[in-house]
Design an enzyme around this catalytic site. Structure first.
Site, mmCIF file in Angstrom:
data_model
loop_
_atom_site.group_PDB
_atom_site.id
_atom_site.type_symbol
_atom_site.label_atom_id
_atom_site.label_comp_id
_atom_site.label_asym_id
_atom_site.label_seq_id
_atom_site.Cartn_x
_atom_site.Cartn_y
_atom_site.Cartn_z
ATOM 1 N N HIS A 1 1.196 -30.699 -111.292
ATOM 2 C CA HIS A 1 1.189 -31.080 -109.882
ATOM 3 C C HIS A 1 -0.191 -30.956 -109.249
ATOM 4 O O HIS A 1 -0.451 -31.537 -108.196
ATOM 5 C CB HIS A 1 2.239 -30.299 -109.086
ATOM 6 C CG HIS A 1 1.981 -28.840 -108.909
ATOM 7 N ND1 HIS A 1 2.536 -27.870 -109.711
ATOM 8 C CD2 HIS A 1 1.251 -28.175 -107.997
ATOM 9 C CE1 HIS A 1 2.161 -26.673 -109.295
ATOM 10 N NE2 HIS A 1 1.374 -26.833 -108.261
ATOM 11 N N ASP B 1 5.004 -27.912 -116.588
ATOM 12 C CA ASP B 1 4.098 -28.164 -115.460
ATOM 13 C C ASP B 1 2.662 -27.821 -115.856
ATOM 14 O O ASP B 1 2.108 -26.799 -115.452
ATOM 15 C CB ASP B 1 4.548 -27.353 -114.248
ATOM 16 C CG ASP B 1 3.857 -27.804 -112.966
ATOM 17 O OD1 ASP B 1 2.921 -28.630 -113.047
ATOM 18 O OD2 ASP B 1 4.245 -27.337 -111.881
ATOM 19 N N SER C 1 -1.191 -21.674 -108.515
ATOM 20 C CA SER C 1 -0.727 -22.793 -109.326
ATOM 21 C C SER C 1 -1.798 -23.145 -110.354
ATOM 22 O O SER C 1 -2.938 -23.432 -109.992
ATOM 23 C CB SER C 1 -0.455 -24.017 -108.449
ATOM 24 O OG SER C 1 0.669 -23.812 -107.641
#
Length: 723
Positions: free
Chosen positions: A82, A218, A650
């Protein structure tokens, strides 16, 4: 690292497991024997060398608001899927949908450049607290204080950035107890090497977001490039892969329960230092309003995107971000309630107050707290207006671009050091990138509907909270047909939404913009006047906060009598953890690892649980290769640890005691979303992609032989020979 004033003396090290986002310098104050007992197998000075101001921690880099990690000396960086989504969107079309299909560069010549992507490699950290406060005039009011601090910050950054390809910033710790200048190398040539299909990188979608068990890949791999002489440079066909001094080799053996791990990265913002009443405001007003407003905007993007394949691609990045924020807000509310966090903060504050009342040296902390509470009550009076004003220019492209152009013209007329930080010369390349990149995100039908929804809300504000520009252009009361007609005219008669014209506008003066008689620009200029007034109001609040909060925080830390980790502020941190499961509720016990079999168990063939055909084929054929965990008897996919993480983490590298990469952090569990307000060891779990799932995909699914050789996982020609 250069001189650094420690925020606190780190003693009683065993109490630090799990909780705490520690700075590189603070790591050196931990008991080495304790760290070794936990599982650290390298000397702490290898993590960070104070004489050089660098170390293995510098292998963790900042990537577009996320974190990434060098995994080869040839500039390869692994981060979250992402976090590189904008690059995929930039290069996607309905005919070549890389978002859905994924992407693998078979050679360096095929790697895709990312417009505006940046990688920052940390170089040093310097305490500048004395310099910052020395710049504040004696007797300064709150606005003057904030302006003086901002001016000094700009001067320090400007001096720091005299070195080529350098990015610097001043970060505040504990509301102004300490200020630290960070110095990083900025790499502006960033290219996409590999991104898995969306059915891997987003497997489970919004339904699985913030949950466990999780089965999401991810991650993506990008590469940083430099000029042939090794210096940082903008994109050029002549550039070569950046040579990383520090990187994390991949630990092909992975992890098992109770293993020691470290999560390194740039956590963005936490709220543990807030007063209880500030926490209560976020619980009672802010998060409910995000759910309400963003819920409506999400529905609009979904509905409009389904009507047009190109529109669906255009809204994809914004939709993804909004969904994440929406669900996060729900998790924050649930966690605040479940953990009784506001009540606990009130009890904690009461204990500090009772303690400080008996100590004359902390009398100032009590009066500071009282004034902070008064300021909070004042802010609450204009909450609705400020929230909508921020959303109009932040979530909707047309007014957001118009306001940006208006503000740019106004700020460029000032000397550089007198401008708002976001409009200084150092930021102009980023603004230019944004002005171009937003064209890919613009879908007029959806944008217009979102604007309509926010106008309706603004017209419902009370008398003391009106947004004058909206009242002027759309009236004070909502009539859908009339407002829609005015919006149609606004969008039809503007040049702001045309890239080439917008780029011209970025170099024009305010007078030139007004002379265009462009209706959207005129609206942006009207709205910008209110933005300027709000900025000054917030500066005054910030000045008051930096006057008051340090007094209170010093009392809190003194009362604690033990290490109190500073709130996250996007600076390099490390959290120590163990691989652990947890019990989310009565009668439920979650193990800390998931497997490829679990991916296939969830497979329905329909999004968000549609396993890509090539992944399903390899899984069903049990083409596991060497990536099977002997204990699990399957390929591991995700794992949990009790690391202290938040947004900004992240893409953070999760590494073992040897400094090898075992995973990539990408989420927290639902019960841990409110970790931003307080760490709870029972449910504090971060979610990581297991490195063996990464390697399985590259090996058994993609047959990415050259990339595996470059990563040192497969024997063969040297990485530099990869074509």
């Amino acid at each position: 690292m250069k001189k650094t004033l420690l925020l606190l003396s780190l003693v009683a090290a065993p109490a630090l497991a799990g909780e705490g986002k520690w700075t590189p310098q603070q790591v050196l104050e931990l008991d080495p024997a304790w760290l070794k007992a936990q599982g650290l197998q390298v000397p702490p000075t290898r993590l960070w060398d104070p004489k050089r101001g660098t170390g293995l921690l510098a292998g963790a880099v900042s990537v577009n608001g996320c974190t990434g990690a060098f995994i080869a000396e040839t500039g390869l960086v692994i981060t979250n899927h992402h976090c590189v989504f904008p690059i995929l969107q930039e290069h996607s079309t309905p005919q070549r949908d890389l978002i859905t299909q994924g992407f693998l560069a078979k050679g360096r010549e095929e790697e895709l450049p990312g417009q505006g992507s940046r990688i920052h490699v940390p170089r040093s950290f310097t305490d500048v607290t004395k310099e910052m406060y020395a710049a504040v005039p004696e007797g300064a009011d709150d606005l003057t204080r904030q302006k003086a601090l901002e001016r000094k910050e700009k001067e320090l950054v400007a001096e720091c950035e005299k070195r080529p390809a350098t990015r610097c910033r001043v970060a505040s710790f504990d509301g102004g107890v300490q200020f630290v200048l960070s110095d990083s190398v900025e790499l502006a040539d960033v290219r996409l090497v590999y991104a898995p299909p969306r059915g891997v990188g987003e497997y489970g979608g919004d339904e699985d977001n913030w949950t466990w068990p999780r089965h999401t890949g991810d991650f993506s791999i990008i590469r940083a490039y430099s000029a042939p002489d090794g210096s940082a440079a903008k994109y050029s066909a002549q550039n070569v892969p950046y040579k990383a001094e520090f990187f994390f080799p991949l630990a092909t053996e992975g992890v098992k329960p109770d293993d020691f791990v470290m999560v390194l990265g740039y956590p963005g913002t936490t709220f543990r230092a807030l007063l209880a009443e500030d926490m209560a405001e976020r619980q009672s007003r802010f998060y409910p309003r995000v759910i309400d407003v963003y819920g409506e905007l999400i529905r609009i993007l979904e509905e409009e995107g389904e009507k047009d394949p190109a529109g669906k691609i255009a809204v994809a990045s914004n939709l993804k971000a909004m969904r994440n924020r929406y669900k996060n807000s729900g998790g924050q509310l649930a966690g605040l309630k479940r953990g009784r966090i506001v009540q606990k903060q009130r009890e904690s504050e009461a204990a500090v107050v009772a303690w400080a009342e008996k100590r004359k040296e902390h009398a100032g902390a009590l009066s500071a707290r009282a004034e902070l509470l008064s300021l909070q009550a004042e802010r609450a009076k204009t909450f609705e207006r400020e929230f909508l004003l921020d959303t109009v220019r932040g979530a909707v492209k047309a007014p957001g671009l118009a306001v940006m152009l208006a503000r740019l013209s106004q700020e460029r007329a000032k000397p550089d050091l007198e401008r708002r930080p976001e409009f200084m010369e150092r930021e102009l390349p980023r603004l230019a990138d944004r002005l171009e990149r937003e064209q890919k995100n613009l879908f007029t039908a959806a944008d217009k509907r979102m604007f309509l929804a926010l106008v309706r809300r603004a017209q419902g504000l009370g008398a003391g909270e009106r947004i004058a520009a909206i009242d002027k252009y759309f009236g004070r009361t909502y009539a859908e047909k009339e407002v829609s007609a005015k919006l149609d005219a606004l969008y039809a008669n503007t040049k702001v939404l045309e890239l080439s014209e917008r780029q011209k506008m970025a170099g024009e003066t305010e007078a030139q913009l007004r002379a265009r008689k462009d209706p959207l620009l005129d609206f942006g200029l009207e709205l910008s006047a209110e933005v300027v007034a709000l900025e000054e109001q917030r500066d005054r609040r910030a000045g008051a906060n930096v006057r008051l909060m340090p007094q209170w925080r010093r009392a809190v830390m003194a009362h604690a009598g033990k290490p109190v980790a500073p709130d996250a502020n996007s600076t390099l941190r490390v959290s120590f953890a163990k691989v652990k499961g947890y019990a989310p509720r009565d009668g439920a016990l979650y193990t800390p690892q998931t497997t490829l079999a679990g991916v296939m168990e969830k497979h329905t063939g329909q999004a968000p649980f549609a396993v890509p055909e090539k992944v399903a084929a390899a899984a069903e054929a049990k083409k596991h290769g060497p990536w099977v965990d002997k204990r699990l008897k399957d390929v591991p996919v995700n794992f949990l640890a009790d690391a202290d993480t938040t947004g900004g983490n992240s893409g953070s590298p999760t590494v073992n005691g040897k400094g090898q990469l075992v995973g990539i952090n990408f989420d927290r569990v639902w019960e841990n979303v409110a970790n931003d307000f307080g760490y709870n060891p029972d449910v504090a779990r971060n979610v990581n992609v297991d490195v063996r799932y990464v390697l399985w995909l590259l090996d058994q699914v993609e047959d990415a032989d050259g990339l595996l050789r470059e990563l040192g996982v497969r024997k063969g020609p040297k990485a530099q020979e990869r074509r």
